[in-house]
Design a protein around this motif. Sequence first.
Motif, PDB file in Angstrom:
ATOM      1  N   ILE A  85       0.705  -1.365   0.079  1.00 37.15           N
ATOM      2  CA  ILE A  85      -0.120   0.019  -0.019  1.00 37.15           C
ATOM      3  C   ILE A  85       1.010   1.137   0.060  1.00 37.15           C
ATOM      4  N   LEU A  86       1.782   1.185   1.061  1.00 43.04           N
ATOM      5  CA  LEU A  86       2.946   2.474   0.801  1.00 43.04           C
ATOM      6  C   LEU A  86       3.457   2.642  -0.389  1.00 43.04           C
ATOM      7  N   TYR A  87       4.015   1.641  -1.046  1.00 43.78           N
ATOM      8  CA  TYR A  87       4.716   1.563  -2.269  1.00 43.78           C
ATOM      9  C   TYR A  87       3.877   2.261  -3.514  1.00 43.78           C
ATOM     10  N   LEU A  88       2.374   1.862  -3.496  1.00 43.50           N
ATOM     11  CA  LEU A  88       1.362   2.223  -4.377  1.00 43.50           C
ATOM     12  C   LEU A  88       1.075   3.861  -4.122  1.00 43.50           C
ATOM     13  N   ILE A  89       0.989   4.336  -2.981  1.00 42.69           N
ATOM     14  CA  ILE A  89       0.671   5.499  -2.610  1.00 42.69           C
ATOM     15  C   ILE A  89       1.871   6.514  -3.020  1.00 42.69           C
ATOM     16  N   LEU A  90       3.420   6.154  -2.432  1.00 46.18           N
ATOM     17  CA  LEU A  90       4.483   6.522  -3.018  1.00 46.18           C
ATOM     18  C   LEU A  90       4.311   6.870  -4.575  1.00 46.18           C
ATOM     19  N   TYR A  91       4.238   6.050  -5.261  1.00 47.96           N
ATOM     20  CA  TYR A  91       4.145   6.300  -6.972  1.00 47.96           C
ATOM     21  C   TYR A  91       2.975   7.233  -7.193  1.00 47.96           C
ATOM     22  N   ILE A  92       1.765   6.615  -6.804  1.00 51.92           N
ATOM     23  CA  ILE A  92       0.726   7.818  -7.291  1.00 51.92           C
ATOM     24  C   ILE A  92       0.841   9.201  -6.488  1.00 51.92           C
ATOM     25  N   LEU A 177      13.533  16.704 -10.314  1.00 57.75           N
ATOM     26  CA  LEU A 177      14.123  17.189  -9.024  1.00 57.75           C
ATOM     27  C   LEU A 177      13.236  17.005  -7.803  1.00 57.75           C
ATOM     28  N   TYR A 178      11.908  17.489  -8.154  1.00 57.70           N
ATOM     29  CA  TYR A 178      11.163  17.567  -6.864  1.00 57.70           C
ATOM     30  C   TYR A 178      10.590  15.948  -6.677  1.00 57.70           C
ATOM     31  N   GLY A 179      10.513  15.182  -7.554  1.00 57.26           N
ATOM     32  CA  GLY A 179      10.159  13.925  -7.683  1.00 57.26           C
ATOM     33  C   GLY A 179      11.279  13.047  -6.738  1.00 57.26           C
ATOM     34  N   GLY A 180      12.172  13.293  -6.972  1.00 50.82           N
ATOM     35  CA  GLY A 180      13.469  12.465  -6.437  1.00 50.82           C
ATOM     36  C   GLY A 180      13.392  12.882  -4.966  1.00 50.82           C
ATOM     37  N   LEU A 181      13.257  14.254  -4.519  1.00 54.22           N
ATOM     38  CA  LEU A 181      13.210  14.800  -3.286  1.00 54.22           C
ATOM     39  C   LEU A 181      12.091  14.169  -2.364  1.00 54.22           C
ATOM     40  N   TYR A 182      11.156  14.080  -3.037  1.00 54.95           N
ATOM     41  CA  TYR A 182       9.786  13.695  -2.558  1.00 54.95           C
ATOM     42  C   TYR A 182      10.039  12.069  -2.000  1.00 54.95           C
ATOM     43  N   GLY A 183      10.721  11.540  -2.924  1.00 54.12           N
ATOM     44  CA  GLY A 183      10.794  10.120  -2.559  1.00 54.12           C
ATOM     45  C   GLY A 183      11.721   9.776  -1.272  1.00 54.12           C
ATOM     46  N   ILE A 184      12.643  10.661  -1.189  1.00 51.70           N
ATOM     47  CA  ILE A 184      13.573  10.442  -0.108  1.00 51.70           C
ATOM     48  C   ILE A 184      12.471  10.805   1.085  1.00 51.70           C
ATOM     49  N   ILE A 185      11.949  12.170   1.226  1.00 49.00           N
ATOM     50  CA  ILE A 185      11.258  12.656   2.135  1.00 49.00           C
ATOM     51  C   ILE A 185       9.929  11.468   2.705  1.00 49.00           C
ATOM     52  N   PHE A 186       9.367  11.048   1.536  1.00 50.99           N
ATOM     53  CA  PHE A 186       8.135   9.860   1.932  1.00 50.99           C
ATOM     54  C   PHE A 186       8.899   8.804   2.864  1.00 50.99           C
ATOM     55  N   LEU A 187       9.956   8.136   2.068  1.00 50.15           N
ATOM     56  CA  LEU A 187      10.419   7.031   2.841  1.00 50.15           C
ATOM     57  C   LEU A 187      10.946   7.293   4.128  1.00 50.15           C
ATOM     58  N   ILE A 188      11.522   8.463   4.530  1.00 50.21           N
ATOM     59  CA  ILE A 188      12.102   8.934   5.967  1.00 50.21           C
ATOM     60  C   ILE A 188      10.909   8.990   6.871  1.00 50.21           C
ATOM     61  N   ILE A 189       9.691   9.578   6.267  1.00 55.40           N
ATOM     62  CA  ILE A 189       8.314   9.798   7.449  1.00 55.40           C
ATOM     63  C   ILE A 189       7.830   8.414   7.167  1.00 55.40           C
TER      64      ILE A 189
END
Length: 213
Positions: A85-92, A177-189
């Motif tokens: 679920i989290l993986y799908l949420i991250l992508y979408i 740029l912002y997609g990459g940064l968001y991937g990092i932030i999402f994973l940390i949270i």
Amino acid sequence: MITLFIIIATCIVSFMAFSNGSIIDKLIFYPPAVSQERQWYRFFSCGLIHADFGHLIFNMYAFYSFGNFVEDTFGDMFGEPTGTILYLILYISALAVCLLPTYFQNRNNYAYRSLGASGAVSAIVFASIILNPTAGIGLIFIPGLSIPAFIFGIIYLAVSYWLDKRGGGNINHSAHLYGGLYGIIFLIIAGKIFSQYDVIAGFIFQVRSYLRM
């Protein structure tokens, strides 16, 4: 499984759009249609269409290369079905988040359009980099050469930032740029809320161990 499903769905819609301009018109990210007609779905639908076969193949190959690892690791970190679920949420969610700066900059720009899943793919790539920073990433323009993922990530973000500030061209470097940064932030949270694994500490430990070699 989710990675493969997204690739198949994206390929089907993209193939249909290649020969049907009306599909592109309905799905493409067009900021004025969002700001004036409230067509918010375009933040997400634009990730299903691509400019040409090369654009589609490059994005889906990158997504496949990193997505399977991230999907499997999410399952290990968060358990199932939470990991899926989290993986799908991250992508979408990355499809929309990566375009927010673009939207605010171009919401009244009638000449601007954007399409492709690059921003969401970047989020998956950087989630992979944080999880496995010392893995080798090959460079397409230099066959046979690979560099550690964390170094690739730094270069990628720096180049994307520079190209975005320079402007011009048909590539939305801001989304990368912002997609990459968001991937990092999402994973940390997500790591702090749903797992006992300290994402930042794990990243630092792996990089330090690599640099001591």
